[in-house]
Design an enzyme around this catalytic site. Structure first.
Site, PDB file in Angstrom:
ATOM      1  N   ASP A  45      45.959  54.957 -31.216  1.00 51.92           N
ATOM      2  CA  ASP A  45      47.360  55.043 -31.593  1.00 51.92           C
ATOM      3  C   ASP A  45      48.121  53.913 -30.918  1.00 51.92           C
ATOM      4  O   ASP A  45      47.724  53.435 -29.848  1.00 51.92           O
ATOM      5  CB  ASP A  45      47.952  56.395 -31.171  1.00 51.92           C
ATOM      6  CG  ASP A  45      49.199  56.767 -31.944  1.00 51.92           C
ATOM      7  OD1 ASP A  45      49.111  57.641 -32.828  1.00 51.92           O
ATOM      8  OD2 ASP A  45      50.262  56.178 -31.686  1.00 51.92           O
ATOM      9  N   ASP A  71      47.225  48.755 -32.353  1.00 51.14           N
ATOM     10  CA  ASP A  71      48.113  48.371 -33.453  1.00 51.14           C
ATOM     11  C   ASP A  71      47.198  48.038 -34.625  1.00 51.14           C
ATOM     12  O   ASP A  71      46.507  47.019 -34.617  1.00 51.14           O
ATOM     13  CB  ASP A  71      48.951  47.163 -33.051  1.00 51.14           C
ATOM     14  CG  ASP A  71      49.835  46.641 -34.185  1.00 51.14           C
ATOM     15  OD1 ASP A  71      49.721  47.148 -35.317  1.00 51.14           O
ATOM     16  OD2 ASP A  71      50.623  45.714 -33.934  1.00 51.14           O
ATOM     17  N   TYR A 163      56.781  52.810 -49.321  1.00 57.44           N
ATOM     18  CA  TYR A 163      55.825  53.876 -48.997  1.00 57.44           C
ATOM     19  C   TYR A 163      54.969  54.233 -50.211  1.00 57.44           C
ATOM     20  O   TYR A 163      53.745  54.327 -50.118  1.00 57.44           O
ATOM     21  CB  TYR A 163      56.580  55.109 -48.495  1.00 57.44           C
ATOM     22  CG  TYR A 163      55.682  56.253 -48.090  1.00 57.44           C
ATOM     23  CD1 TYR A 163      54.997  56.229 -46.883  1.00 57.44           C
ATOM     24  CD2 TYR A 163      55.525  57.367 -48.910  1.00 57.44           C
ATOM     25  CE1 TYR A 163      54.176  57.278 -46.504  1.00 57.44           C
ATOM     26  CE2 TYR A 163      54.710  58.418 -48.549  1.00 57.44           C
ATOM     27  CZ  TYR A 163      54.033  58.374 -47.337  1.00 57.44           C
ATOM     28  OH  TYR A 163      53.211  59.412 -46.967  1.00 57.44           O
ATOM     29  N   THR A 201      58.380  64.096 -41.188  1.00 56.35           N
ATOM     30  CA  THR A 201      59.161  64.755 -42.236  1.00 56.35           C
ATOM     31  C   THR A 201      60.382  65.459 -41.655  1.00 56.35           C
ATOM     32  O   THR A 201      61.393  65.622 -42.346  1.00 56.35           O
ATOM     33  CB  THR A 201      58.314  65.763 -43.031  1.00 56.35           C
ATOM     34  OG1 THR A 201      57.737  66.727 -42.131  1.00 56.35           O
ATOM     35  CG2 THR A 201      57.213  65.068 -43.789  1.00 56.35           C
TER      36      THR A 201
END
Length: 269
Positions: A45, A71, A163, A201
């Protein structure tokens, strides 16, 4: 939810999964699920502090969980992280490409830098990680690769041009890689979640969006991260050994429902 329904004991015993975006959301849920079934996990991560904290919280026996700051848009970092994980665990049997971001913007107002960032992480990052791991899997002539796509890659959301484009690309990438890698005993599939309860979200979906989603979903709720992890675990397991180039939709029926309303309140003659 499915945390109370563990998979077959030891289904991933002796296997290692490399999981990008592993410090949160679907990546972390996948790590927990695979660990529960006996896997070792290499968490990758970009958020180094959260990554270390999560690795400590998982509290597995020494060597079963490693963490690698990464990354995914940097090819050199990807190669280094994959090499380090391979050396630490002896191999990588499963790759879960979960690193991803979103950005709200239409084709009229989405800035180029936002477009580039979303595509770089969601699509190019998935490609780079798949390439680095697959080149090693080929030598062993076995492996499972699962990419996180989205229902937005096929039934798009308004105002999410970058996206949606990136996730449509992931769907095509998974199928292309499945064909390229099948001769080496490696399967490549994707999972397309619908709206899932995650930190992302929680920020992106305001009350009006949430209400519209729940009303349009036959199961009348958001999904949970562990429900997506269950699907990932299936595709990563030998239970799916003849499933290749497939996209598994996990959305409570949202993309199947063109029109949804209560017949009791609005009966048809």
């Amino acid at each position: 939810m499915s945390d109370s329904l563990p998979g077959p004991a030891g289904r991933f015993s002796g296997k290692t999964a490399f999981i990008t975006g592993g410090a949160s959301g679907l990546g972390l849920a996948s790590a927990r699920r695979l660990l529960r079934e006996g896997a070792s996990v290499a968490l990758a991560d970009v958020n180094a502090e959260q990554l270390r904290r999560v690795a400590d919280e998982l509290a597995q026996p020494p060597g079963r969980v490693t963490h690698h700051e990464l990354d995914v848009t940097d090819a050199a970092q990807v190669e280094a992280a994959v090499a380090a994980a391979w050396q630490a665990h002896g191999a990588i049997d499963v790759l879960v490409n979960s690193a991803g971001v979103s950005f709200q913007g239409t084709v009229l107002d989405n800035p180029p830098e936002a477009w580039n960032r979303v595509l770089a992480i969601n699509l190019t990052g998935t490609y780079l990680c798949t390439q680095a791991v697959a080149r090693r899997m080929v030598e062993r002539r076995q492996g499972r690769i699962v990419m996180i796509a989205s229902i937005s890659g096929q039934q798009v959301w308004s105002g999410r041009v970058a996206y949606c484009a990136s996730k449509g690309g992931v769907l095509a990438l998974a199928k292309s890689c499945a064909i390229d890698l099948a001769p080496y005993g490696i399967t490549v599939n994707s999972v397309s979640p619908g709206p899932i309860e995650t930190a992302q979200t929680a920020v992106l979906h305001g009350p009006a969006i949430r209400q519209a989603i729940v009303q349009a979903t036959p199961m009348a709720r958001y999904g949970q991260a562990d429900e997506v992890a269950d699907a990932i675990a299936f595709l990563a397991s030998d239970d799916a050994r003849f499933v290749n180039g497939h996209d598994l939709v996990v959305d409570g029926g949202l993309t199947s429902a063109a029109i949804l309303y209560d017949l009791k309140q609005n009966p048809q003659q």
